[in-house]
Design a protein around this motif. Structure first.
Motif, mmCIF file in Angstrom:
data_model
loop_
_atom_site.group_PDB
_atom_site.id
_atom_site.type_symbol
_atom_site.label_atom_id
_atom_site.label_comp_id
_atom_site.label_asym_id
_atom_site.label_seq_id
_atom_site.Cartn_x
_atom_site.Cartn_y
_atom_site.Cartn_z
ATOM 1 N N GLY A 1 -79.858 69.048 -10.133
ATOM 2 C CA GLY A 1 -78.787 68.536 -11.381
ATOM 3 C C GLY A 1 -78.878 69.222 -12.448
ATOM 4 N N LEU A 2 -78.732 68.441 -13.596
ATOM 5 C CA LEU A 2 -78.599 68.949 -14.998
ATOM 6 C C LEU A 2 -80.126 69.425 -15.125
ATOM 7 N N ALA A 3 -81.278 68.732 -14.876
ATOM 8 C CA ALA A 3 -82.585 68.935 -15.137
ATOM 9 C C ALA A 3 -82.929 70.191 -14.459
ATOM 10 N N ARG B 1 -77.987 64.925 -22.967
ATOM 11 C CA ARG B 1 -78.987 63.923 -22.725
ATOM 12 C C ARG B 1 -78.994 63.279 -21.278
ATOM 13 N N TYR B 2 -79.876 63.088 -20.664
ATOM 14 C CA TYR B 2 -79.998 62.427 -19.472
ATOM 15 C C TYR B 2 -81.211 61.209 -19.366
ATOM 16 N N GLU B 3 -80.593 60.195 -18.761
ATOM 17 C CA GLU B 3 -81.788 59.252 -18.890
ATOM 18 C C GLU B 3 -82.223 59.155 -17.484
ATOM 19 N N ALA C 1 -72.368 63.731 -13.254
ATOM 20 C CA ALA C 1 -72.049 63.433 -14.740
ATOM 21 C C ALA C 1 -71.477 62.161 -14.827
ATOM 22 N N ARG C 2 -71.674 61.486 -16.158
ATOM 23 C CA ARG C 2 -70.965 60.235 -16.411
ATOM 24 C C ARG C 2 -69.653 60.234 -16.535
ATOM 25 N N THR C 3 -69.016 61.458 -17.111
ATOM 26 C CA THR C 3 -67.638 61.553 -17.063
ATOM 27 C C THR C 3 -66.989 63.023 -16.872
ATOM 28 N N ASP C 4 -65.569 62.922 -16.485
ATOM 29 C CA ASP C 4 -65.222 64.237 -16.145
ATOM 30 C C ASP C 4 -65.312 65.333 -17.241
ATOM 31 N N GLN D 1 -67.724 65.554 -19.274
ATOM 32 C CA GLN D 1 -69.037 66.092 -19.261
ATOM 33 C C GLN D 1 -69.248 67.110 -18.012
ATOM 34 N N ALA D 2 -68.326 66.541 -17.022
ATOM 35 C CA ALA D 2 -68.726 67.554 -15.905
ATOM 36 C C ALA D 2 -67.944 68.919 -16.136
#
Length: 294
Positions: A60-62, A74-76, A136-139, A141-142
Motif C-alpha cells: 500500500g501507501l507505505a 499521513r497514515y495511521e 485510502a480513506r476517501t475517493d 485521496q485514492a
C-alpha cells in the motif's frame, strides 16, 4: 532473533540483552541502542514486515513511499501483505508503543511480478498504488495517490492497468480505471481530473490536458487545460499559487497568453470541486463567446 543466533552463539545474544546493548522489541525481534528512542519511518516498516512473519511484504501507501513516492499523506496504519493461507502473526498484538498500527492483509493475488526485493521487501510500485488507492480513506485521496504516482513517473498508467486486470476483486476498481483514463488523457493532478469530469457532467467539450507551449523566453510551459479550437486556456490554481514568486510568474504567463490572443480563465481547485455549477457556467460562457455551439 534467528539472524542474531545465526551469527552469534545463544549465550552471546543473552549477554547483550542482559547488559542492555540489545533490547527485545517483542518475541523474535531485537533492537540495538536506546530502547526509548523513537522509531524512524524505515524502522517502523522493518518491524512491521518482520513481525508479520515469513513471506510478508510491505504494501500500500507505505510500500509506495518506501519506493520513492513523494507526498504529505499521513497514515495511521502500516499495511503488510501475506499469502492467504497464513494467519496474522500473534506478534502484532505485542508490538511496542511508538509504532503506527500494523494491519496484516491476506491475499491470493500476489504473483512474483508484484513482489520487489528491498529494505524491507515490498510490493512493486504499480501494485502498491493500486492497493493504496483501494485502501485510502476517501475517493479523493485514492485519486491523489494515483495521480501523484503517474505525475512523479513512479509508474505508468499502463503498468497500473496491468496490475488492476490481475485483481478483479480490487477495491475501487472502477474508480481506479476511470482515473487512469483521465490521466492518459493528459490530466495528471487531481484538480485537472476534477475539471475533466466537470466538463463531461455538464456536456462541455473536453479540454486537451497538459498542453505544451513555449513562452516569450523560449521556455516550455504546460497548460492545465486548453481548448485549442476556441483558444481557451484554463488554469486551476492549487496551494502553491499562494506563494508570491509563483503568483508573479503566473501573472506573466497569463499576460503572454492574452498577448497571443487566447482567452484565459482561472479557478481554484476548491471551486472546481465544491462549486462546479459556477465553474461550468463560466466555461460555457467563455466557450460560447469564442464560437462554440452546443
Amino acid at each position: 532473533m534467528g539472524q542474531a543466533t545465526g551469527e552469534l552463539s545463544p549465550s552471546a545474544v543473552r549477554h547483550r540483552l542482559a547488559t542492555g546493548r540489545w533490547h527485545r522489541i517483542c518475541r523474535g525481534l531485537l533492537r540495538v541502542g536506546d530502547p526509548h528512542a523513537a522509531f524512524h519511518r524505515d524502522q517502523q516498516w522493518w518491524v512491521a514486515v518482520l513481525a508479520a512473519g515469513e513471506d510478508a511484504v510491505l504494501a500500500g501507501l507505505a510500500a509506495a513511499q518506501a519506493a520513492g513516492l513523494r507526498g504529505n499523506w499521513r497514515y495511521e496504519v502500516v499495511d503488510v501483505l501475506v499469502p492467504h493461507g497464513r494467519r496474522a502473526a500473534d506478534l502484532l498484538r505485542r508490538l511496542p508503543p511508538g509504532l503506527p498500527a500494523v494491519r496484516v492483509r491476506r491475499t491470493r493475488d500476489l504473483p512474483a511480478e508484484d513482489r520487489q526485493r528491498g529494505h524491507p521487501d515490498r510490493t512493486g510500485m504499480a501494485r502498491s498504488l493500486v492497493d493504496a488507492a483501494g485502501w485510502a480513506r476517501t475517493d479523493d485521496q485514492a485519486q491523489e495517490i494515483l495521480a501523484a504516482g503517474c505525475q512523479q513517473r513512479r509508474a505508468t498508467p499502463d503498468e497500473i492497468g496491468v496490475v488492476l486486470e490481475r485483481m478483479p476483486r480490487a477495491r475501487r476498481r472502477l474508480l481506479i480505471r476511470q482515473t487512469l483514463r483521465d490521466i492518459v488523457g493528459g490530466a495528471e493532478a487531481l484538480s485537472e481530473i476534477d475539471l475533466v469530469r466537470l466538463c463531461r457532467r455538464h456536456r462541455l467539450p473536453l479540454p486537451e490536458g497538459q498542453e505544451r507551449r513555449r513562452d516569450a523566453d523560449g521556455r516550455v510551459r504546460y497548460l492545465d487545460a486548453y481548448w485549442r479550437r476556441w483558444g481557451l486556456h484554463v488554469e486551476v490554481d492549487g496551494g502553491h499559487h499562494m506563494d508570491v514568486r509563483h503568483w508573479a510568474a503566473d501573472l506573466r504567463r497569463q499576460n503572454q497568453i492574452w498577448i497571443e490572443g487566447d482567452r484565459i480563465l482561472r479557478f481554484t481547485a476548491f471551486d472546481v470541486r465544491r462549486r462546479p455549477d459556477e465553474v461550468a457556467a463560466q466555461l460555457r460562457a467563455a466557450l460560447t463567446a469564442a464560437g462554440w455551439r452546443p
